[in-house]
Design an enzyme around this catalytic site. Structure first.
Site, PDB file in Angstrom:
ATOM      1  N   ALA A  76      -9.498 -12.569 -14.173  1.00 38.65           N
ATOM      2  CA  ALA A  76     -11.100 -12.536 -14.332  1.00 38.65           C
ATOM      3  C   ALA A  76     -11.481 -12.469 -15.922  1.00 38.65           C
ATOM      4  O   ALA A  76     -12.319 -12.739 -16.358  1.00 38.65           O
ATOM      5  CB  ALA A  76     -11.534 -11.515 -13.366  1.00 38.65           C
ATOM      6  N   TRP A  77     -10.429 -11.251 -16.218  1.00 41.50           N
ATOM      7  CA  TRP A  77     -10.703 -11.029 -17.785  1.00 41.50           C
ATOM      8  C   TRP A  77     -10.256 -12.171 -18.880  1.00 41.50           C
ATOM      9  O   TRP A  77     -11.140 -12.476 -19.723  1.00 41.50           O
ATOM     10  CB  TRP A  77      -9.925  -9.695 -18.040  1.00 41.50           C
ATOM     11  CG  TRP A  77     -10.045  -9.244 -19.529  1.00 41.50           C
ATOM     12  CD1 TRP A  77      -9.124  -9.174 -20.494  1.00 41.50           C
ATOM     13  CD2 TRP A  77     -11.040  -8.675 -20.282  1.00 41.50           C
ATOM     14  NE1 TRP A  77      -9.617  -8.744 -21.640  1.00 41.50           N
ATOM     15  CE2 TRP A  77     -10.717  -8.328 -21.480  1.00 41.50           C
ATOM     16  CE3 TRP A  77     -12.415  -8.270 -19.704  1.00 41.50           C
ATOM     17  CZ2 TRP A  77     -11.528  -7.604 -22.416  1.00 41.50           C
ATOM     18  CZ3 TRP A  77     -13.191  -7.596 -20.745  1.00 41.50           C
ATOM     19  CH2 TRP A  77     -13.017  -7.435 -22.205  1.00 41.50           C
ATOM     20  N   TRP A  78      -8.965 -12.574 -18.595  1.00 37.72           N
ATOM     21  CA  TRP A  78      -8.670 -13.661 -19.745  1.00 37.72           C
ATOM     22  C   TRP A  78      -9.031 -14.830 -19.239  1.00 37.72           C
ATOM     23  O   TRP A  78      -8.738 -15.521 -20.467  1.00 37.72           O
ATOM     24  CB  TRP A  78      -6.960 -13.371 -19.626  1.00 37.72           C
ATOM     25  CG  TRP A  78      -6.300 -12.060 -19.973  1.00 37.72           C
ATOM     26  CD1 TRP A  78      -5.844 -11.105 -19.505  1.00 37.72           C
ATOM     27  CD2 TRP A  78      -6.428 -11.682 -21.498  1.00 37.72           C
ATOM     28  NE1 TRP A  78      -5.486 -10.171 -19.848  1.00 37.72           N
ATOM     29  CE2 TRP A  78      -5.655 -10.360 -21.329  1.00 37.72           C
ATOM     30  CE3 TRP A  78      -6.786 -12.084 -22.556  1.00 37.72           C
ATOM     31  CZ2 TRP A  78      -5.430  -9.542 -22.509  1.00 37.72           C
ATOM     32  CZ3 TRP A  78      -6.614 -11.305 -23.818  1.00 37.72           C
ATOM     33  CH2 TRP A  78      -5.939 -10.198 -23.654  1.00 37.72           C
ATOM     34  N   GLU A  86       3.611  -9.898 -13.851  1.00 36.87           N
ATOM     35  CA  GLU A  86       2.662 -10.763 -14.276  1.00 36.87           C
ATOM     36  C   GLU A  86       3.243 -11.792 -15.396  1.00 36.87           C
ATOM     37  O   GLU A  86       3.028 -13.023 -15.263  1.00 36.87           O
ATOM     38  CB  GLU A  86       1.354  -9.987 -14.756  1.00 36.87           C
ATOM     39  CG  GLU A  86       0.430 -10.955 -14.592  1.00 36.87           C
ATOM     40  CD  GLU A  86      -0.941 -10.000 -14.732  1.00 36.87           C
ATOM     41  OE1 GLU A  86      -1.629  -9.710 -13.429  1.00 36.87           O
ATOM     42  OE2 GLU A  86      -1.347  -9.698 -15.831  1.00 36.87           O
ATOM     43  N   ALA A 110       0.839  -1.155   0.072  1.00 38.84           N
ATOM     44  CA  ALA A 110       0.072   0.021   0.022  1.00 38.84           C
ATOM     45  C   ALA A 110       0.791   1.123  -0.035  1.00 38.84           C
ATOM     46  O   ALA A 110       1.504   1.704   1.101  1.00 38.84           O
ATOM     47  CB  ALA A 110      -0.966  -0.027   1.125  1.00 38.84           C
TER      48      ALA A 110
END
Length: 294
Positions: free
Chosen positions: A182-184, A249, A69
């Site tokens: 979630a997208w791929w 990533e 953070a």
């Protein structure tokens, strides 16, 4: 000797947990629930919370949650992340939350539940912005070696721009835990944004690769996590010598291609809040604030 016994007990516990998952496994035909290498993919409706609770409740587990953070992300989201983790992350178990943040920030003010505690790792204000992922992994690796490996049985790493919306429980525990992007997940594998440059350590050639994994959520035992960190940092160093700069990533996806995750979390465990969930996503555990707004 104590550490060795603890590791043996942990392996036995995970083996029993896997057997339990298989025993109470509920088939869903609309999604992938088991990989080719027989690792379970955890979706709502594929496991029994009650059976897992009975299995783990007497095991005296401690689970770590590390969060980076810094900058405006911390200003905007850290308190919300901590409050939601306090409510939903591993409810009923001992939890240590490790907050990696700049040295000028105060310790989190969230009132934590019993059996939960915070530790704050300070990051010099003038270095994190160069590459937050490298700073995060170096910091986490240092603390795993020094003390985390002796404090927790399992460790997860997340970012402050996520927020828990429902229970995130022991169904997610594993030796190496990967988060499906979630997208791929819903796209064709040939379009995955793997690193394709052959000279990069992170390269995954066309025609290879299993899934596309999200770097925002990773988990496992502390020593397995340390192995991921070492491989990632060595890969970054090798690429730097070649004038390359592959993303965290990309390195993560290469790591999980060579070191298969033992458990995969469905997109329900990190859904992008800017997209309306499809029918397959029935129960969002964690929402990711839109990456276009953070």
């Amino acid at each position: 000797m104590l550490n060795f016994r603890r590791k043996v007990l942990l392996v036995v516990l995970l083996a029993l947990s896997f057997m339990l998952l298989k025993r109470y496994f509920r088939k869903r035909t609309d999604v992938i629930t088991m990989t080719d290498w027989l690792a379970p993919v955890i979706w709502e409706g594929t496991f029994s919370r009650e059976a897992l609770r009975k299995h783990y409740h007497t095991q005296n587990l401690t689970v770590g949650l590390a969060v980076l953070a810094v900058g405006r992300i911390a200003d905007k989201y850290l308190e919300m992340f901590l409050q939601s983790a306090n409510r939903h992350f591993m409810a009923g178990y001992r939890v240590i939350i490790y907050v990696m943040t700049e040295s000028h920030r105060m310790a989190p003010g969230t009132n934590v539940k019993a059996a939960r505690s915070f530790q704050v790792f300070t990051i010099p204000d003038d270095i994190w912005w160069h590459d937050p992922d490298i700073v995060r992994m170096k910091t986490l690796g240092k603390h795993i070696v020094e003390h985390i490996q002796h404090e927790v049985d399992f460790l997860f790493s997340m970012t402050a721009s996520q927020i828990f919306q429902n229970d995130f429980g022991v169904e997610a525990l594993g030796l190496r835990v990967a988060q499906l992007h979630a997208w791929w997940y819903f796209k064709d594998a040939k379009d995955f944004p793997y690193e394709r440059r052959p000279t990069s350590t992170a390269c995954i050639p066309f025609g290879q690769g299993d899934f596309y994994y999200d770097g925002a959520l990773v988990g496992g035992t502390p020593l397995e996590f340390l192995d991921l960190i070492d491989v990632y940092l060595n890969g970054v160093a090798n690429d730097f010598q070649k004038g390359l700069n592959s993303s965290y990533e990309s390195h993560l996806n290469k790591y999980f291609l060579l070191n298969k995750p033992t458990k995969l979390l469905s997109p329900e465990y990190n859904w992008d809040s800017s997209f309306f969930p499809p029918p397959q996503v029935q129960y969002i555990k964690v929402a990711q604030h839109s990456r276009r707004r953070v």
